[in-house]
Design an enzyme around this catalytic site. Structure first.
Site, PDB file in Angstrom:
ATOM      1  N   GLU A 127       0.803  -1.219   0.000  1.00 30.47           N
ATOM      2  CA  GLU A 127       0.000   0.000   0.000  1.00 30.47           C
ATOM      3  C   GLU A 127       0.838   1.272   0.000  1.00 30.47           C
ATOM      4  OE1 GLU A 127      -2.849  -0.286   3.191  1.00 30.47           O
ATOM      5  OE2 GLU A 127      -3.929  -1.889   2.192  1.00 30.47           O
ATOM      6  N   GLU A 131      -5.473  -8.735   0.885  1.00 33.03           N
ATOM      7  CA  GLU A 131      -6.139  -8.399   2.146  1.00 33.03           C
ATOM      8  C   GLU A 131      -7.614  -8.163   1.876  1.00 33.03           C
ATOM      9  OE1 GLU A 131      -4.628  -5.085   4.468  1.00 33.03           O
ATOM     10  OE2 GLU A 131      -2.558  -5.724   4.146  1.00 33.03           O
TER      11      GLU A 131
HETATM   12  C1  PNW Z   1      -4.514  -1.986   5.514  1.00 35.96           C
HETATM   13  N1  PNW Z   1      -8.089   3.316   4.622  1.00 35.96           N
HETATM   14  O1  PNW Z   1      -4.485  -0.635   5.808  1.00 35.96           O
HETATM   15  C2  PNW Z   1      -3.146  -2.455   5.976  1.00 35.96           C
HETATM   16  O2  PNW Z   1      -2.396  -3.108   4.990  1.00 35.96           O
HETATM   17  C3  PNW Z   1      -3.168  -3.240   7.251  1.00 35.96           C
HETATM   18  O3  PNW Z   1      -1.909  -3.159   7.863  1.00 35.96           O
HETATM   19  C4  PNW Z   1      -4.283  -2.735   8.131  1.00 35.96           C
HETATM   20  O4  PNW Z   1      -4.257  -3.283   9.418  1.00 35.96           O
HETATM   21  C5  PNW Z   1      -5.587  -3.075   7.432  1.00 35.96           C
HETATM   22  O5  PNW Z   1      -5.623  -2.556   6.110  1.00 35.96           O
HETATM   23  C6  PNW Z   1      -6.819  -2.575   8.176  1.00 35.96           C
HETATM   24  O6  PNW Z   1      -6.771  -1.192   8.311  1.00 35.96           O
HETATM   25  C7  PNW Z   1      -5.431   0.263   5.496  1.00 35.96           C
HETATM   26  O7  PNW Z   1      -8.125   4.323   5.391  1.00 35.96           O
HETATM   27  C8  PNW Z   1      -5.465   1.409   6.274  1.00 35.96           C
HETATM   28  O8  PNW Z   1      -8.838   3.243   3.630  1.00 35.96           O
HETATM   29  C9  PNW Z   1      -6.330   2.410   5.977  1.00 35.96           C
HETATM   30  C10 PNW Z   1      -7.184   2.285   4.900  1.00 35.96           C
HETATM   31  C11 PNW Z   1      -7.170   1.136   4.117  1.00 35.96           C
HETATM   32  C12 PNW Z   1      -6.273   0.117   4.421  1.00 35.96           C
END
Ligand code: PNW
Length: 480
Positions: A198, A386
């Site tokens: 990401e 994921e």
């Molecule tokens: C992902 N958003 O992060 C990450 O790869 C993980 O480490 C994390 O724990 C998981 O999703 C859940 O949050 C994100 O704001 C963080 O859209 C934020 C966003 C999306 C994915």
């Protein structure tokens, strides 16, 4: 794409097997209807995902150096309740127990990440053998249990010693050296590597919004340069892995593009949603897949556009063996008469969401992520690297955690994943986020994403209902 059913052919096949002039066979015969199976392809790879800083703890063990997230989480006011990853799930010590949880699910694959500062405590220089040995033990334990490792090299925990972090063009170079070393050491037993996780999160959210480490709020020109360095790290990483790994090693990345669902599934809106997907992800996945920045992005950013050197874009566009998509919430697009051909729909405040305020529920997003990516760029293979959700889990007096809302979320998303697989898109596997409740970055331990409940005082793991449900999905190879 070869071997893909048209929708009409597919309907014909299903119809012929299951119905008499529109009435399901079981009903026509006066029998109770059997549950309608939604089968996945044979050899579909089911698994779970985690990341190093979120689960490992043991931040000072065996010579690990500090990362940006150690520093950030220990800075007052940066995380919920000042939570840190100092202990987290203590998976560094309890990894055998965690592999056992995977085994009990029937998981075939496990996606985890490597803590760069365990391998190179100062980001570069002399490798730290005990750090590497931990991942060798973990991988051996997985293989002993018939679980294939999928290794992410960078899931946001950057060695603190790397001056300037992603602001520096030296960081992508250090990343390539680290990737080369790890691939050289681990590709005897791990066959799938992802470079970065990401890019938007460790660039924009970290250097523009300030929500993640190092918590800066820089202007657009600098942010665009930081994004460029993130992409360059990925591209140099791909080349480094290829040059130093055993033959047959598969290389990809895990990205979380904004995914646009057509407001109505008609040709004009589908085309608009696809255009939105390509253009709105121009600084990230689009650049990786095309080896260039779109004209639209360069025009929008104008003087703030990234400074590109020599072969940068060719490196960024290095061919991949697979693309990993992290899919959570939907965006919606419709056809529009303007120059871009699309308009993004504003989300009503009533849009349903899970426990994280950003996690809007739109199960069809998983289908469109796969379809747009495939239609635009024809990747060799795709994974959902994921997908999952936070929920307000609670333990009942009998110890059960009945996370019916998470099951609802997963069942609906998997139904749309099944559609993509059935239509012949090259989707090879699915990694549920997450195996365990863990350190949810700035939200600390206040948001639970696991299908196993973790008591953060005792580190005890308890199966949730969603784990039982997922085990059944895997056993049937069908949405349960
Ligand atoms: C992902 N958003 O992060 C990450 O790869 C993980 O480490 C994390 O724990 C998981 O999703 C859940 O949050 C994100 O704001 C963080 O859209 C934020 C966003 C999306 C994915």
């Amino acid at each position: 794409m070869t071997g893909r059913f048209t929708r009409r052919e597919f309907a014909k096949t299903i119809g012929a097997a299951g119905a008499v002039s529109g009435v399901p066979l079981s009903l026509a015969l006066g029998q109770p209807a059997a549950p309608k199976p939604l089968p996945f392809p044979a050899n579909f790879l089911w698994g779970c995902a985690t990341s190093a800083y979120q689960i490992e703890g043991a931040v000072a063990a065996d010579g690990r150096g500090p990362s940006n997230w150690d520093v950030f989480s220990h800075t007052p006011g940066k995380t919920h309740h000042g939570d840190t990853g100092d202990v987290a799930d203590d998976s560094y010590h309890l990894y055998k127990e965690d592999v056992r949880l995977l085994k009990d699910l029937g998981a075939k694959v496990y996606r985890f990440s490597i803590s760069w500062s365990r391998i190179f405590p100062r980001g570069r220089g002399k490798p730290n053998a005990p750090g590497l040995a931990y991942y060798q033990r973990l991988i051996d334990e997985l293989l002993k249990n018939g679980i294939e490792p999928y290794v992410t090299l960078f899931h946001w925990d950057l060695p603190q010693a790397l001056a300037g972090g992603w602001q520096s063009r030296d960081t992508p170079k250090a990343f390539a050296d680290y990737a080369a070393y790890v691939a050289g050491k681990l590709s005897d037993r791990a066959h799938h590597f992802m470079t970065t996780n990401e890019v938007v999160c460790f660039t924009d959210l970290s250097y523009q919004i300030g929500q993640f480490a190092p918590g800066l709020k820089l202007p657009a020109a600098q942010v665009n340069q930081i994004r460029h360095h993130g992409l360059l790290a990925h591209g140099l990483g791909v080349q480094a892995i290829r040059a130093h790994s055993a033959s047959g090693t598969q290389v990809g990345l895990a990205e979380n593009p904004k995914v646009y669902v057509p407001v109505i599934e008609s040709a004009e809106h589908i085309e608009a949603a696809k255009r939105a997907y390509r253009e709105e992800n121009a600084p990230f996945l689009t650049a990786v897949m095309e080896g260039k920045y779109t004209d639209g992005y360069l025009q929008r950013e104008a003087a703030n556009a990234p400074k590109v050197e020599g072969d940068d874009l060719k490196i960024i566009g290095s061919p991949l063996d697979f693309v990993g998509l992290n899919v959570y919430q939907p965006e919606y697009a419709r056809a529009d008469a303007g120059a871009s051909g699309y308009a993004v729909a504003r989300r009503p405040s009533s849009f349903p969401q899970m426990a994280s305020p950003w996690l809007f529920i739109g199960p069809e997003v998983i289908y469109w992520a796969i379809r747009h990516t495939s239609d635009l760029w024809k990747p060799r293979a795709l994974y959902i690297t994921e997908n999952g959700c936070s929920a307000e889990d609670f333990r009942q007096t009998d110890g059960r955690v009945e996370d019916t809302d998470r099951v609802m979320f997963l069942r609906n998303y998997l139904t749309h994943l099944q559609r993509a697989a059935t239509e012949g898109y090259p989707i090879r596997g699915y990694f549920l986020w997450s195996l365990l409740d863990n350190f949810e970055w700035a939200d600390g331990y206040s948001k639970r994403f696991g299908i196993h409940y973790v008591d953060f005082k005792t580190r005890k793991r308890t199966r949730k209902l969603s784990a039982d449900w997922y085990r059944e999905v895997i056993r049937r190879n069908s949405v349960a």
